[in-house]
Motif scaffolding. Structure first.
Motif, PDB file in Angstrom:
ATOM      1  N   ALA A  47       0.844  -1.197   0.000  1.00 25.77           N
ATOM      2  CA  ALA A  47       0.000   0.000   0.000  1.00 25.77           C
ATOM      3  C   ALA A  47       0.880   1.248   0.000  1.00 25.77           C
ATOM      4  N   ALA A  48       0.410   2.292  -0.644  1.00 24.09           N
ATOM      5  CA  ALA A  48       1.221   3.503  -0.813  1.00 24.09           C
ATOM      6  C   ALA A  48       0.609   4.723  -0.133  1.00 24.09           C
ATOM      7  N   GLY A  49      -0.385   4.504   0.747  1.00 25.45           N
ATOM      8  CA  GLY A  49      -1.013   5.633   1.431  1.00 25.45           C
ATOM      9  C   GLY A  49      -0.261   6.013   2.697  1.00 25.45           C
ATOM     10  N   THR A  50      -0.973   6.571   3.635  1.00 24.83           N
ATOM     11  CA  THR A  50      -0.413   7.030   4.905  1.00 24.83           C
ATOM     12  C   THR A  50       0.337   5.906   5.607  1.00 24.83           C
ATOM     13  N   VAL A  51       1.479   6.249   6.207  1.00 28.97           N
ATOM     14  CA  VAL A  51       2.241   5.294   6.999  1.00 28.97           C
ATOM     15  C   VAL A  51       1.732   5.352   8.431  1.00 28.97           C
ATOM     16  N   ILE A  52       1.357   4.196   8.963  1.00 27.37           N
ATOM     17  CA  ILE A  52       0.883   4.063  10.337  1.00 27.37           C
ATOM     18  C   ILE A  52       2.012   3.437  11.145  1.00 27.37           C
ATOM     19  N   THR A  53       2.360   4.064  12.259  1.00 30.11           N
ATOM     20  CA  THR A  53       3.466   3.583  13.086  1.00 30.11           C
ATOM     21  C   THR A  53       2.937   3.134  14.436  1.00 30.11           C
ATOM     22  N   ARG A  58       5.638  -0.706  11.507  1.00 30.75           N
ATOM     23  CA  ARG A  58       4.950   0.318  10.717  1.00 30.75           C
ATOM     24  C   ARG A  58       4.357  -0.384   9.495  1.00 30.75           C
ATOM     25  N   PHE A  59       3.313   0.213   8.950  1.00 32.33           N
ATOM     26  CA  PHE A  59       2.700  -0.290   7.722  1.00 32.33           C
ATOM     27  C   PHE A  59       2.022   0.869   7.029  1.00 32.33           C
ATOM     28  N   SER A  60       1.712   0.678   5.763  1.00 32.78           N
ATOM     29  CA  SER A  60       1.000   1.697   4.989  1.00 32.78           C
ATOM     30  C   SER A  60      -0.414   1.231   4.719  1.00 32.78           C
ATOM     31  N   VAL A  61      -1.303   2.196   4.610  1.00 30.40           N
ATOM     32  CA  VAL A  61      -2.700   1.893   4.325  1.00 30.40           C
ATOM     33  C   VAL A  61      -3.044   2.418   2.933  1.00 30.40           C
ATOM     34  N   THR A 122     -19.954 -15.616  13.927  1.00 30.14           N
ATOM     35  CA  THR A 122     -20.437 -16.721  13.098  1.00 30.14           C
ATOM     36  C   THR A 122     -19.524 -16.841  11.886  1.00 30.14           C
ATOM     37  N   ASP A 123     -19.684 -17.913  11.143  1.00 27.61           N
ATOM     38  CA  ASP A 123     -18.881 -18.149   9.934  1.00 27.61           C
ATOM     39  C   ASP A 123     -17.381 -18.027  10.200  1.00 27.61           C
ATOM     40  N   VAL A 124     -16.953 -18.502  11.353  1.00 25.07           N
ATOM     41  CA  VAL A 124     -15.532 -18.423  11.717  1.00 25.07           C
ATOM     42  C   VAL A 124     -14.768 -19.456  10.901  1.00 25.07           C
ATOM     43  N   THR A 125     -13.722 -18.996  10.221  1.00 24.34           N
ATOM     44  CA  THR A 125     -12.970 -19.870   9.331  1.00 24.34           C
ATOM     45  C   THR A 125     -11.473 -19.635   9.499  1.00 24.34           C
ATOM     46  N   VAL A 126     -10.719 -20.731   9.558  1.00 19.25           N
ATOM     47  CA  VAL A 126      -9.258 -20.644   9.530  1.00 19.25           C
ATOM     48  C   VAL A 126      -8.861 -20.627   8.062  1.00 19.25           C
ATOM     49  N   GLN A 127      -8.266 -19.532   7.630  1.00 17.16           N
ATOM     50  CA  GLN A 127      -7.823 -19.366   6.250  1.00 17.16           C
ATOM     51  C   GLN A 127      -6.374 -19.824   6.129  1.00 17.16           C
ATOM     52  N   PRO A 128      -5.876 -19.995   4.910  1.00 12.56           N
ATOM     53  CA  PRO A 128      -4.464 -20.353   4.740  1.00 12.56           C
ATOM     54  C   PRO A 128      -3.553 -19.295   5.376  1.00 12.56           C
ATOM     55  N   ARG A 129      -2.460 -19.768   5.946  1.00 13.04           N
ATOM     56  CA  ARG A 129      -1.480 -18.867   6.563  1.00 13.04           C
ATOM     57  C   ARG A 129      -0.753 -18.051   5.505  1.00 13.04           C
ATOM     58  N   LEU A 130      -0.233 -16.915   5.938  1.00 13.46           N
ATOM     59  CA  LEU A 130       0.579 -16.043   5.088  1.00 13.46           C
ATOM     60  C   LEU A 130       1.923 -15.809   5.763  1.00 13.46           C
ATOM     61  N   THR A 131       2.900 -15.425   4.980  1.00 12.03           N
ATOM     62  CA  THR A 131       4.152 -14.954   5.540  1.00 12.03           C
ATOM     63  C   THR A 131       4.138 -13.436   5.444  1.00 12.03           C
ATOM     64  N   VAL A 132       4.232 -12.778   6.597  1.00 11.24           N
ATOM     65  CA  VAL A 132       4.204 -11.318   6.666  1.00 11.24           C
ATOM     66  C   VAL A 132       5.511 -10.843   7.295  1.00 11.24           C
ATOM     67  N   ALA A 133       6.293 -10.083   6.555  1.00  5.56           N
ATOM     68  CA  ALA A 133       7.589  -9.579   7.029  1.00  5.56           C
ATOM     69  C   ALA A 133       8.452 -10.718   7.571  1.00  5.56           C
ATOM     70  N   GLY A 134       8.421 -11.854   6.876  1.00  9.46           N
ATOM     71  CA  GLY A 134       9.236 -13.003   7.264  1.00  9.46           C
ATOM     72  C   GLY A 134       8.652 -13.850   8.368  1.00  9.46           C
ATOM     73  N   SER A 135       7.450 -13.531   8.829  1.00  4.47           N
ATOM     74  CA  SER A 135       6.806 -14.237   9.934  1.00  4.47           C
ATOM     75  C   SER A 135       5.574 -14.991   9.443  1.00  4.47           C
ATOM     76  N   PRO A 186      -2.164  -5.534   0.264  1.00  7.13           N
ATOM     77  CA  PRO A 186      -1.215  -4.424   0.199  1.00  7.13           C
ATOM     78  C   PRO A 186      -0.780  -3.906   1.579  1.00  7.13           C
ATOM     79  N   VAL A 187      -1.705  -3.892   2.535  1.00  7.69           N
ATOM     80  CA  VAL A 187      -1.323  -3.434   3.884  1.00  7.69           C
ATOM     81  C   VAL A 187      -0.305  -4.395   4.485  1.00  7.69           C
ATOM     82  N   LEU A 188      -0.585  -5.689   4.429  1.00  8.90           N
ATOM     83  CA  LEU A 188       0.343  -6.668   4.999  1.00  8.90           C
ATOM     84  C   LEU A 188       1.658  -6.706   4.240  1.00  8.90           C
ATOM     85  N   ALA A 189       1.615  -6.489   2.925  1.00  7.31           N
ATOM     86  CA  ALA A 189       2.845  -6.461   2.131  1.00  7.31           C
ATOM     87  C   ALA A 189       3.751  -5.284   2.509  1.00  7.31           C
ATOM     88  N   SER A 190       3.158  -4.261   3.140  1.00  2.00           N
ATOM     89  CA  SER A 190       3.924  -3.080   3.537  1.00  2.00           C
ATOM     90  C   SER A 190       4.470  -3.170   4.968  1.00  2.00           C
TER      91      SER A 190
END
Length: 195
Positions: A47-53, A58-61, A122-135, A186-190
């Motif tokens: 994401a290329a918007g405001t940086v949130i710290t 930190r991440f961008s929105v 309701t409709d609680v679902t475990v989705q596939p995991r992601l790697t975010v910032a190496g985690s 995009p937020v998680l990628a930032s």
């Protein structure tokens, strides 16, 4: 949407799992089986918007999103809302620090579904995991109601060496899975750890 309405909706999403799972750090229950051997990173341009710290990150929105400032009765580590949202529900993202420090994806997935259901989701679902910032991050989705408003959440558990950051995106139920992914990816990628 008023600040009070944002606070009610964001707080409900956070309390649904973020705070109650704090006990997971000392749980003796067996971990769930991993959902993926090599979780993929968000397949999006950051994401290329405001940086949130926040505390240690930190991440961008997206463009048009930003920090609404202090909200009485709600004190997340960070918060950003879609200021251009016109459907009566301000889509938002908030981050809290796990009170248990670092928690594992297995702990989240073995206990998170029942925790969310126990708080009315309701409709609680475990989705596939992601790697975010190496985690490796768990990803849970659910539908919730608070103060007469219905909404859905995408909740991610991003960890560094000693802390898990519970990242909760809350959306109007009219926002499709594809549209939600166009925000969360995009937020998680930032995401960057700063400590």
């Amino acid at each position: 949407m008023t600040r009070a309405r944002i606070a009610t909706l964001a707080l409900a999403a956070t309390l649904s799992l973020g705070l109650s799972l704090g006990a997971a750090g000392c749980s003796a229950s067996a971990p769930a089986e991993s959902t993926a051997s090599s979780p993929a990173a968000p397949s999006a341009t950051p994401a290329a918007g405001t940086v949130i710290t926040g505390t240690g990150y930190r991440f961008s929105v997206p463009e048009g999103w930003g920090d609404p400032g202090p909200i009485e009765g709600f004190d997340p580590d960070s918060l950003a809302v879609d200021g251009s949202d016109a459907d009566g529900f301000s889509d938002n993202v908030n981050v809290i620090l796990s009170p248990a420090g670092k928690i594992t994806p297995d702990q989240v997935e073995s206990q998170g579904v029942s925790e969310l259901k126990g708080s009315g989701a309701t409709d609680v679902t475990v989705q596939p995991r992601l790697t975010v910032a190496g985690s490796e991050s768990s990803h849970l989705t659910a539908a919730l109601e608070s103060g007469g408003a219905s909404y859905v959440i995408d909740q991610f558990y991003v960890s560094d060496a000693s802390q898990t950051y519970i990242v909760t995106f809350s959306f109007s139920p009219t926002v499709t899975d594809v549209e939600r992914a166009a925000v969360t990816g995009p937020v998680l990628a930032s995401w960057v750890f700063t400590s």
